[in-house]
Design an enzyme around this catalytic site. Sequence first.
Site, short mmCIF file in Angstrom:
data_model
loop_
_atom_site.label_atom_id
_atom_site.label_comp_id
_atom_site.label_asym_id
_atom_site.label_seq_id
_atom_site.Cartn_x
_atom_site.Cartn_y
_atom_site.Cartn_z
N ASP A 48 -5.65 4.99 2.17
CA ASP A 48 -5.08 4.11 1.15
C ASP A 48 -4.77 4.85 -0.13
OD1 ASP A 48 -5.48 1.76 2.43
OD2 ASP A 48 -7.36 1.29 1.41
N LYS A 75 -0.48 0.60 -0.40
CA LYS A 75 -1.08 -0.28 -1.41
C LYS A 75 -0.70 0.19 -2.80
CE LYS A 75 -3.81 -2.92 1.39
NZ LYS A 75 -5.09 -2.89 2.07
N MET A 78 -10.66 -6.03 -9.03
CA MET A 78 -9.28 -6.54 -9.03
C MET A 78 -9.12 -7.56 -10.16
SD MET A 78 -8.64 -6.91 -4.96
CE MET A 78 -10.18 -7.67 -4.48
#
Length: 513
Positions: free
Chosen positions: A40, A62, A177
């Site tokens: 990622d 991502k 996040m």
Amino acid sequence: MADKKSGGKCFLVGAGPGDLGLVTLRARECIEQAEVIVYDYLSNAEMLKWAQEGAELIYAGKTAGAHTLTQEEINRLLVEKTEAGKQVVRLKGGDPFVFGRGGEEAQALAAARLRFEVVPGITSAIAGPAYAGIPVTHRGKNSHVTFFTGHEEPEKSGTAIDFAALAKLGGTQVMLMGVERIEAITREMLAHGVRADLPVALIRWATTGRQETLVGNVGNIAERVATSNFGAPAVAVFGDVVTLRDELNWFENRPLFGKRIVVTRARTQASALSEQLRALGADIIELPTIRIEPPSDLRTFAELVQDAHSYDWIVFTSPNGVTAFFEMFYKLYDDAREIGPARIAAIGPATAQRIKDFHLKVDLQPEEFVAESVLREFNKQGGVENLRILLARAEKARDLLPRELSALGAIVDEGFAYRTVPETRDDSGARRRLLEEGADLITFTSSSTVENFMALKLPWPEKMQVASIGPVTSNTAREHGLTVAVEARRHDIPGLVAALRKFFLGPVEDRSR
Ligand code: SAH
């Protein structure tokens, strides 16, 4: 385990929060053995250097803009590769089971009745605060920690954050996040009775050389984010523990913190320089420009090595030359005494050290890799006239040593022990990083690093200065139109690190010793 359909196995591996030192030994082992690695954006791509030559590296993305695989595509990919009998590593930032959708990937593998293992990693939820000087628990300040996600899809009302519960719970709360939503999140917190002066810290790119921390409270953090261009990826810590940062901010206080430095050495050799600069807090971009390969004429080199005992002196000018020489030597002979009466000269301390690694004594060691220094040392030992000298060195090396030794009457044979070729791969995305983020300084440790970096024709980042390991490399840099801001006084890695330290900090006392 369930039905084993194939020899394949998938490892869901935590890559840690970014600092390469925060990767587990087990994770490294998995990377070293993997045939396929699916990785990622957030996992530090530098760890791909541990992968075997020929491992299939698949970027699952991502990052905004680049083509990325959907979660379903990733699941399918993992199943497919594992079914094909491969050793697959799914490398995920932080811990695979902490807001990483690792659970879903494991479910997909379990549903396909494939073998898998989970390798937990250090999560950014704990490491991020720690690197900002914030313990997530502290006696007298809190007795529990909550992790929550600030990223919730609005249409999924069933999974929305329970702000009432969070407000009642108190303690330390770490949000992953959702920095983009910090305004709405803090508004909800206040509406549910969280005090406006509750301390908050946001830590961006935590544990890496580009870590940034923004501190405030629930009442003002959203505005601070808006005015400072603060963005993802970041962890947010809510709680009284944040105030401990005033005393405990160790990471951001290191001497070279905030300086971005490019290391151009070959991948296999970069680590000593990178590690020493990282230890001082610098943000390192490892952008290898060269790779070490066997010489074009290995046969001739082998013949020279075979006759090594017939020389008066064997002169080594680099650690690579030493390694290549002795690898060949021990292919030809199985007794160290076959080196015979030949004496050994090593230019520079790193070269001498490599000879000692092979359990041989260095008879002559000029400190500097400049011809005068070498000749001076030889003269101390009675000169070189009529002596047979074997010089083990790189193909196309640029120094004048062989000519000068011959001019003084020595009989010189040059053994081309290895060659440096341009590094063409850029798996870690270093070139892209350099273009996007720029750098404060670039280090050149040989003429070939200069030549190959310039051959890449990358736009020169604004204000990027040049550091060189010594006069030969500096000259090559100048020939390419560069201005050399720093030149090491001792022409080896510790010498270069010392010069950089002085360059950035001035001639201060070294308090770390
Ligand atoms: N599994 C990961 C989290 C994945 S969710 C872990 O355990 O760390 C992605 C979020 O993790 C980001 O939005 C950010 O909030 C956080 N994150 C991951 N790495 C980070 C880092 N180096 N610095 C700050 N936040 C990070």
